[in-house]
Design an enzyme around this catalytic site. Structure first.
Site, PDB file in Angstrom:
ATOM      1  N   TYR A 194       0.833  -1.195   0.000  1.00 16.12           N
ATOM      2  CA  TYR A 194       0.000   0.000   0.000  1.00 16.12           C
ATOM      3  C   TYR A 194       0.873   1.253   0.000  1.00 16.12           C
ATOM      4  O   TYR A 194       0.743   2.117  -0.877  1.00 16.12           O
ATOM      5  CB  TYR A 194      -0.894  -0.034   1.228  1.00 16.12           C
ATOM      6  CG  TYR A 194      -1.898   1.094   1.333  1.00 16.12           C
ATOM      7  CD1 TYR A 194      -2.971   1.186   0.461  1.00 16.12           C
ATOM      8  CD2 TYR A 194      -1.787   2.057   2.345  1.00 16.12           C
ATOM      9  CE1 TYR A 194      -3.907   2.209   0.578  1.00 16.12           C
ATOM     10  CE2 TYR A 194      -2.720   3.074   2.478  1.00 16.12           C
ATOM     11  CZ  TYR A 194      -3.783   3.147   1.582  1.00 16.12           C
ATOM     12  OH  TYR A 194      -4.707   4.156   1.710  1.00 16.12           O
ATOM     13  N   GLY A 252       3.071   1.452  -3.080  1.00 15.61           N
ATOM     14  CA  GLY A 252       2.207   1.624  -4.255  1.00 15.61           C
ATOM     15  C   GLY A 252       1.751   3.070  -4.362  1.00 15.61           C
ATOM     16  O   GLY A 252       1.781   3.680  -5.438  1.00 15.61           O
ATOM     17  N   LYS A 253       1.371   3.652  -3.226  1.00 10.18           N
ATOM     18  CA  LYS A 253       0.910   5.050  -3.228  1.00 10.18           C
ATOM     19  C   LYS A 253       2.076   6.005  -3.493  1.00 10.18           C
ATOM     20  O   LYS A 253       1.900   7.060  -4.103  1.00 10.18           O
ATOM     21  CB  LYS A 253       0.250   5.382  -1.887  1.00 10.18           C
ATOM     22  CG  LYS A 253      -1.094   4.681  -1.658  1.00 10.18           C
ATOM     23  CD  LYS A 253      -2.221   5.348  -2.432  1.00 10.18           C
ATOM     24  CE  LYS A 253      -3.573   4.792  -2.039  1.00 10.18           C
ATOM     25  NZ  LYS A 253      -4.680   5.407  -2.772  1.00 10.18           N
ATOM     26  N   ARG A 259     -10.469  -1.774  10.349  1.00  8.57           N
ATOM     27  CA  ARG A 259      -9.895  -0.527  10.849  1.00  8.57           C
ATOM     28  C   ARG A 259     -10.382  -0.276  12.271  1.00  8.57           C
ATOM     29  O   ARG A 259     -11.397  -0.810  12.699  1.00  8.57           O
ATOM     30  CB  ARG A 259     -10.269   0.644   9.934  1.00  8.57           C
ATOM     31  CG  ARG A 259      -9.423   0.664   8.687  1.00  8.57           C
ATOM     32  CD  ARG A 259      -9.585   1.934   7.895  1.00  8.57           C
ATOM     33  NE  ARG A 259     -10.590   1.780   6.866  1.00  8.57           N
ATOM     34  CZ  ARG A 259     -10.740   2.615   5.834  1.00  8.57           C
ATOM     35  NH1 ARG A 259      -9.949   3.638   5.705  1.00  8.57           N
ATOM     36  NH2 ARG A 259     -11.674   2.420   4.943  1.00  8.57           N
ATOM     37  N   ASP A 266       3.325  -1.168  12.563  1.00 11.21           N
ATOM     38  CA  ASP A 266       2.210  -0.282  12.927  1.00 11.21           C
ATOM     39  C   ASP A 266       2.787   1.074  13.357  1.00 11.21           C
ATOM     40  O   ASP A 266       3.554   1.154  14.319  1.00 11.21           O
ATOM     41  CB  ASP A 266       1.456  -0.923  14.102  1.00 11.21           C
ATOM     42  CG  ASP A 266       0.049  -0.385  14.253  1.00 11.21           C
ATOM     43  OD1 ASP A 266      -0.867  -0.970  13.665  1.00 11.21           O
ATOM     44  OD2 ASP A 266      -0.120   0.612  14.981  1.00 11.21           O
ATOM     45  N   PRO A 267       2.447   2.166  12.661  1.00  7.65           N
ATOM     46  CA  PRO A 267       3.029   3.472  13.041  1.00  7.65           C
ATOM     47  C   PRO A 267       2.690   3.861  14.487  1.00  7.65           C
ATOM     48  O   PRO A 267       1.569   3.647  14.944  1.00  7.65           O
ATOM     49  CB  PRO A 267       2.390   4.443  12.047  1.00  7.65           C
ATOM     50  CG  PRO A 267       2.027   3.602  10.864  1.00  7.65           C
ATOM     51  CD  PRO A 267       1.620   2.279  11.446  1.00  7.65           C
TER      52      PRO A 267
HETATM   53  P1  NAD Z   1     -12.769   1.993   0.196  1.00  8.64           P
HETATM   54  O1  NAD Z   1     -12.109   0.655   0.259  1.00  8.64           O
HETATM   55  O2  NAD Z   1     -14.106   2.133   0.784  1.00  8.64           O
HETATM   56  O3  NAD Z   1     -12.847   2.503  -1.309  1.00  8.64           O
HETATM   57  C1  NAD Z   1     -11.989   2.073  -2.330  1.00  8.64           C
HETATM   58  C2  NAD Z   1     -12.829   1.742  -3.544  1.00  8.64           C
HETATM   59  O4  NAD Z   1     -11.958   1.348  -4.604  1.00  8.64           O
HETATM   60  C3  NAD Z   1     -13.803   0.589  -3.305  1.00  8.64           C
HETATM   61  O5  NAD Z   1     -15.064   0.897  -3.816  1.00  8.64           O
HETATM   62  C4  NAD Z   1     -13.172  -0.562  -4.065  1.00  8.64           C
HETATM   63  O6  NAD Z   1     -14.111  -1.511  -4.509  1.00  8.64           O
HETATM   64  C5  NAD Z   1     -12.474   0.171  -5.197  1.00  8.64           C
HETATM   65  N1  NAD Z   1     -11.364  -0.567  -5.788  1.00  8.64           N
HETATM   66  C6  NAD Z   1     -10.357  -1.235  -5.164  1.00  8.64           C
HETATM   67  N2  NAD Z   1      -9.531  -1.767  -6.059  1.00  8.64           N
HETATM   68  C7  NAD Z   1     -10.020  -1.426  -7.277  1.00  8.64           C
HETATM   69  C8  NAD Z   1      -9.602  -1.691  -8.613  1.00  8.64           C
HETATM   70  N3  NAD Z   1      -8.514  -2.432  -8.888  1.00  8.64           N
HETATM   71  N4  NAD Z   1     -10.345  -1.192  -9.631  1.00  8.64           N
HETATM   72  C9  NAD Z   1     -11.475  -0.466  -9.385  1.00  8.64           C
HETATM   73  N5  NAD Z   1     -11.912  -0.197  -8.156  1.00  8.64           N
HETATM   74  C10 NAD Z   1     -11.186  -0.672  -7.111  1.00  8.64           C
HETATM   75  O7  NAD Z   1     -11.738   3.013   0.835  1.00  8.64           O
HETATM   76  P2  NAD Z   1     -11.870   4.562   1.137  1.00  8.64           P
HETATM   77  O8  NAD Z   1     -11.628   4.733   2.580  1.00  8.64           O
HETATM   78  O9  NAD Z   1     -13.073   5.127   0.506  1.00  8.64           O
HETATM   79  O10 NAD Z   1     -10.578   5.100   0.362  1.00  8.64           O
HETATM   80  C11 NAD Z   1     -10.661   5.807  -0.870  1.00  8.64           C
HETATM   81  C12 NAD Z   1      -9.274   6.263  -1.274  1.00  8.64           C
HETATM   82  O11 NAD Z   1      -8.741   7.134  -0.269  1.00  8.64           O
HETATM   83  C13 NAD Z   1      -8.270   5.117  -1.442  1.00  8.64           C
HETATM   84  O12 NAD Z   1      -7.447   5.384  -2.551  1.00  8.64           O
HETATM   85  C14 NAD Z   1      -7.466   5.173  -0.170  1.00  8.64           C
HETATM   86  O13 NAD Z   1      -6.158   4.681  -0.350  1.00  8.64           O
HETATM   87  C15 NAD Z   1      -7.486   6.664   0.153  1.00  8.64           C
HETATM   88  N6  NAD Z   1      -7.295   6.889   1.599  1.00  8.64           N
HETATM   89  C16 NAD Z   1      -8.310   6.634   2.482  1.00  8.64           C
HETATM   90  C17 NAD Z   1      -8.085   6.807   3.845  1.00  8.64           C
HETATM   91  C18 NAD Z   1      -9.159   6.559   4.880  1.00  8.64           C
HETATM   92  O14 NAD Z   1      -8.871   6.693   6.070  1.00  8.64           O
HETATM   93  N7  NAD Z   1     -10.374   6.239   4.510  1.00  8.64           N
HETATM   94  C19 NAD Z   1      -6.822   7.234   4.292  1.00  8.64           C
HETATM   95  C20 NAD Z   1      -5.823   7.461   3.355  1.00  8.64           C
HETATM   96  C21 NAD Z   1      -6.071   7.300   1.998  1.00  8.64           C
HETATM   97  N1  UDP Z   2      -6.097  -1.043  16.065  1.00  7.40           N
HETATM   98  C1  UDP Z   2      -6.497  -1.571  17.285  1.00  7.40           C
HETATM   99  N2  UDP Z   2      -7.522  -2.448  17.313  1.00  7.40           N
HETATM  100  C2  UDP Z   2      -8.191  -2.830  16.197  1.00  7.40           C
HETATM  101  C3  UDP Z   2      -7.808  -2.265  14.948  1.00  7.40           C
HETATM  102  C4  UDP Z   2      -6.749  -1.386  14.916  1.00  7.40           C
HETATM  103  O1  UDP Z   2      -5.931  -1.257  18.326  1.00  7.40           O
HETATM  104  O2  UDP Z   2      -9.138  -3.637  16.311  1.00  7.40           O
HETATM  105  C5  UDP Z   2      -4.990  -0.076  16.041  1.00  7.40           C
HETATM  106  C6  UDP Z   2      -3.912  -0.359  14.995  1.00  7.40           C
HETATM  107  O3  UDP Z   2      -2.931  -1.228  15.521  1.00  7.40           O
HETATM  108  C7  UDP Z   2      -3.369   1.019  14.716  1.00  7.40           C
HETATM  109  C8  UDP Z   2      -4.582   1.935  14.910  1.00  7.40           C
HETATM  110  O4  UDP Z   2      -5.525   1.183  15.657  1.00  7.40           O
HETATM  111  O5  UDP Z   2      -2.405   1.373  15.660  1.00  7.40           O
HETATM  112  C9  UDP Z   2      -5.223   2.379  13.617  1.00  7.40           C
HETATM  113  O6  UDP Z   2      -5.437   1.231  12.831  1.00  7.40           O
HETATM  114  P1  UDP Z   2      -6.218   1.257  11.444  1.00  7.40           P
HETATM  115  O7  UDP Z   2      -6.134  -0.117  10.872  1.00  7.40           O
HETATM  116  O8  UDP Z   2      -7.552   1.838  11.650  1.00  7.40           O
HETATM  117  O9  UDP Z   2      -5.456   2.312  10.538  1.00  7.40           O
HETATM  118  P2  UDP Z   2      -3.902   2.574  10.201  1.00  7.40           P
HETATM  119  O10 UDP Z   2      -3.020   1.695  11.025  1.00  7.40           O
HETATM  120  O11 UDP Z   2      -3.807   2.272   8.753  1.00  7.40           O
HETATM  121  O12 UDP Z   2      -3.729   3.992  10.543  1.00  7.40           O
END
Ligand code: NAD
Ligand code: UDP
Length: 358
Positions: A181, A184-185, A222, A309-310
């Site tokens: 992830y 990739g980003k 999450r 895990d950050p």
């Molecule tokens: P989400 O998983 O709900 O949405 C992602 C969508 O992309 C889904 O509808 C999924 O079906 C679609 N998808 C996945 N792979 C695909 C592919 N190969 N082709 C077409 N569609 C595909 O997640 P979200 O929380 O809505 O995230 C949206 C965007 O924001 C993502 O790019 C994610 O990396 C970014 N983002 C979200 C968060 C967050 O906290 N929600 C944080 C950082 C970045």
């Molecule tokens: N986490 C937790 N219990 C859970 C799920 C996540 O304590 O059931 C913790 C996880 O280890 C991380 C934080 O919550 O430290 C946020 O996790 P999340 O997966 O939501 O997002 P990310 O790590 O990508 O920020």
């Protein structure tokens, strides 16, 4: 026929000058559309948590919206209410494959976002970020469309700098379980800026920090969805590690507003720009707040901390404030109340986990 994109409008002006069509200001098209504002917009990942809200906002504003999604981590229910709208179109499409559409703007959100989802098939996750970016940039280059990348705070990895500014280059483990992830980003950001330099594309990059709210996948693993689901179900609350690690949680409406402002912000500002709520909480504080707001008697249990895990995460959003006049409005308590109400209203059996073959 509506003339909406800059290219269409130039053509309309030419045809009007030659008397082939009425001048746009008198034409039928000008009555139906506000020519300067209606755009054809592609939202990849538009059926997801953030994407579906973004589609909603764009449809409400009157734009022609194409949502492309393969439904890996989302349900059709998320966009079902938009399907009958004449300015909304759904394409089931996997962004690892090329897509041919003609649009003025692209929001590239397609990518699984939760660790449990993106680690399900890490190779596919990497392909989605990299090939997906190449494909949207290809569309943007051909159509001269403006294109926005949904990047992430994960590009900072487990940061040594706190809070994180956009100038910080990050500390990502390139071979760990989160790398598919994070890297990739990062590669997608590189591609965006290379296309800007080489092809003068109008690009925008937002780095999204942890965002929550109604319509997040209840089984995405999450922390917000786990804690609320567990608290409402009377299950144990799974605290990974001792819960002293921190995150800064942004409500989805604030985030979507930030994304829209970035797309519509100054043309000389491509970012990257941090979008997130700068109020930082420990994961234990989040658990206590969820217990209080749900009135649950669930007990906290400690589970092992996942690899890489950050430890701390908090956005510095000075740049977003300055360039976009944006800052989140909703405090965590109020956002959680709305999210908990939504979790109470849904039927959990309707949400399916990721499917094999992705
Ligand atoms: P989400 O998983 O709900 O949405 C992602 C969508 O992309 C889904 O509808 C999924 O079906 C679609 N998808 C996945 N792979 C695909 C592919 N190969 N082709 C077409 N569609 C595909 O997640 P979200 O929380 O809505 O995230 C949206 C965007 O924001 C993502 O790019 C994610 O990396 C970014 N983002 C979200 C968060 C967050 O906290 N929600 C944080 C950082 C970045
Ligand atoms: N986490 C937790 N219990 C859970 C799920 C996540 O304590 O059931 C913790 C996880 O280890 C991380 C934080 O919550 O430290 C946020 O996790 P999340 O997966 O939501 O997002 P990310 O790590 O990508 O920020």
């Amino acid at each position: 026929m509506g003339f909406r994109s800059p290219a269409d409008k130039a053509l309309a002006a030419l045809l009007a000058a030659q008397g082939i069509i009425p001048t746009p200001k008198n034409s039928h098209a000008s009555k139906d559309y506000t020519l300067s504002t209606v755009k054809r917009i592609l939202v990849t990942g538009g059926a997801g948590f953030l994407g579906s809200h973004l589609c909603e906002r764009l449809v409400e504003a009157g734009h022609d919206v194409i949502c492309a999604d393969n439904f890996f981590t989302s349900q059709k229910e998320n966009i079902a209410h938009l399907l009958a709208r004449p300015n909304f179109e759904l394409i089931r499409h996997d962004m690892t494959q090329p897509l041919i559409v003609e649009v003025d703007e692209i929001y590239n959100l397609a990518c699984p976002a939760a660790p449990g989802h993106y680690q399900y098939n890490p190779i596919k996750t990497m392909k989605t970020s990299v090939l997906g970016a190449i494909h949207v940039l290809g569309i943007a280059k051909r159509c001269r469309a403006k294109v926005l990348q949904a990047s992430t705070s994960e590009i900072y990895g487990d940061p040594e700098v706190h809070p994180q500014k956009e100038s910080y280059r990050g500390a990502v483990n390139p071979i760990g379980p989160r790398a598919c992830y994070d890297e990739g980003k990062r590669a997608a950001e590189t591609l965006f800026f290379d296309y800007r330099r080489m092809h003068k594309l109008n690009i925008r990059v937002v780095r999204i920090f942890n965002t929550y709210g109604p319509r997040m996948h209840p089984f995405d693993g999450r922390v917000v969805s786990n804690f609320i689901r567990q608290a409402l179900g009377g299950e144990e609350i799974t605290l990974f590690g001792d819960g002293s690690q921190t995150r800064s949680f942004c409500y989805r409406d604030d985030m979507v507003e930030g994304i829209l402002r970035m797309m519509n912000g100054p043309d000389d500002f491509s970012g990257p720009v941090n979008l997130g709520n700068p109020n930082e909480f420990t994961i234990r504080q989040l658990a206590d707040l969820v217990l209080e707001l749900t009135g649950s008697k669930s007990r906290l249990v400690q589970k092992p901390l996942p690899a890489d895990d950050p430890v701390r995460r908090q956005p510095d959003i000075s740049l977003a404030r300055q360039k976009l006049g944006w800052a989140p409005k909703l405090p965590l308590r109020e956002g959680l109340e709305k999210t908990i109400a939504w979790f109470r209203s849904i039927n959990l059996s309707r949400f399916r986990p990721p499917t094999p073959n992705y």
